[in-house]
Design a protein around this motif. Structure first.
Motif, PDB file in Angstrom:
ATOM      1  N   HIS A  12       0.835  -1.209   0.000  1.00 39.84           N
ATOM      2  CA  HIS A  12       0.000   0.000   0.000  1.00 39.84           C
ATOM      3  C   HIS A  12       0.873   1.264   0.000  1.00 39.84           C
ATOM      4  CE1 HIS A  12      -3.177   2.828   0.879  1.00 39.84           C
ATOM      5  NE2 HIS A  12      -2.591   3.152   2.017  1.00 39.84           N
ATOM      6  N   MET A  16       0.884   3.955  -3.039  1.00 40.37           N
ATOM      7  CA  MET A  16       0.591   5.374  -2.795  1.00 40.37           C
ATOM      8  C   MET A  16       1.650   6.271  -3.435  1.00 40.37           C
ATOM      9  SD  MET A  16      -2.176   6.206  -1.085  1.00 40.37           S
ATOM     10  CE  MET A  16      -1.773   7.747  -0.286  1.00 40.37           C
ATOM     11  N   ALA A  56      -8.630   2.629   2.219  1.00 41.69           N
ATOM     12  CA  ALA A  56      -7.811   2.948   1.046  1.00 41.69           C
ATOM     13  C   ALA A  56      -8.639   2.817  -0.227  1.00 41.69           C
ATOM     14  CB  ALA A  56      -6.615   2.009   0.975  1.00 41.69           C
ATOM     15  N   VAL A  60      -5.120   2.029  -4.769  1.00 43.35           N
ATOM     16  CA  VAL A  60      -3.937   1.863  -3.912  1.00 43.35           C
ATOM     17  C   VAL A  60      -4.176   0.794  -2.844  1.00 43.35           C
ATOM     18  CG1 VAL A  60      -2.968   4.140  -4.312  1.00 43.35           C
ATOM     19  CG2 VAL A  60      -4.642   3.821  -2.471  1.00 43.35           C
ATOM     20  N   HIS A  96      -6.921  15.177  -2.672  1.00 44.70           N
ATOM     21  CA  HIS A  96      -7.210  14.116  -1.721  1.00 44.70           C
ATOM     22  C   HIS A  96      -8.668  14.252  -1.301  1.00 44.70           C
ATOM     23  CE1 HIS A  96      -7.204  11.964   2.109  1.00 44.70           C
ATOM     24  NE2 HIS A  96      -6.135  11.327   1.659  1.00 44.70           N
ATOM     25  N   HIS A 114       1.914   9.575   5.856  1.00 46.41           N
ATOM     26  CA  HIS A 114       1.189   8.353   5.510  1.00 46.41           C
ATOM     27  C   HIS A 114       2.095   7.126   5.650  1.00 46.41           C
ATOM     28  CE1 HIS A 114      -0.225   5.300   2.623  1.00 46.41           C
ATOM     29  NE2 HIS A 114      -1.426   5.622   3.092  1.00 46.41           N
TER      30      HIS A 114
END
Length: 128
Positions: A12, A16, A56, A60, A96, A114
């Motif tokens: 992940h 990202m 998520a 991603v 976002h 993150h």
């Protein structure tokens, strides 16, 4: 803690980096408009993301069973991508869904926060 595996969290993180680089790269910097967001201000000032609040997006979100080959491929791409990201124009941006529109530098800051968020989860999983 987390229902996802260590491999899922690692993949992940790599996805990202790769997807946000693409979003920045293909954005039109002439369309960037700085926004304020109290939620983003909180995240950036605290350098943390709350756990268990956001799912998520599919793009991603790795499959439950991540293979070592996939992990290696995404890692290699993320490593190369991370080096290129600071070279993009400052007003390259992405939106976002919760934190709003972020330019290149804000996106890099968000990725650092993150990544650390998921590394903490990985450490907790491994500690258990």
């Amino acid at each position: 803690m987390s229902e996802a595996s260590v491999a899922w969290h690692m993949d992940h993180i790599y996805l990202m980096v790769n997807q946000l680089h693409k979003a920045l790269k293909y954005s039109d910097e002439t369309n960037y408009i700085a926004e304020s967001s109290t939620t983003r201000d909180y995240v950036f000032n605290s350098n943390t993301l709350p756990r268990g609040r956001v799912t998520a997006p599919e793009i991603v979100s790795p499959p439950k069973n991540v293979t070592i080959n996939t992990l290696q491929m995404h890692y290699d791409e993320a490593l190369a991508t991370a080096e290129k990201m600071p070279l993009l124009a400052e007003n390259k941006h992405f939106k976002h869904p919760i934190l709003g529109t972020m330019n290149r530098d804000e996106t890099i800051q968000f990725l650092n926060i993150h990544t650390e968020h998921h590394l903490k989860i990985i450490r907790d999983i491994l500690e258990k």
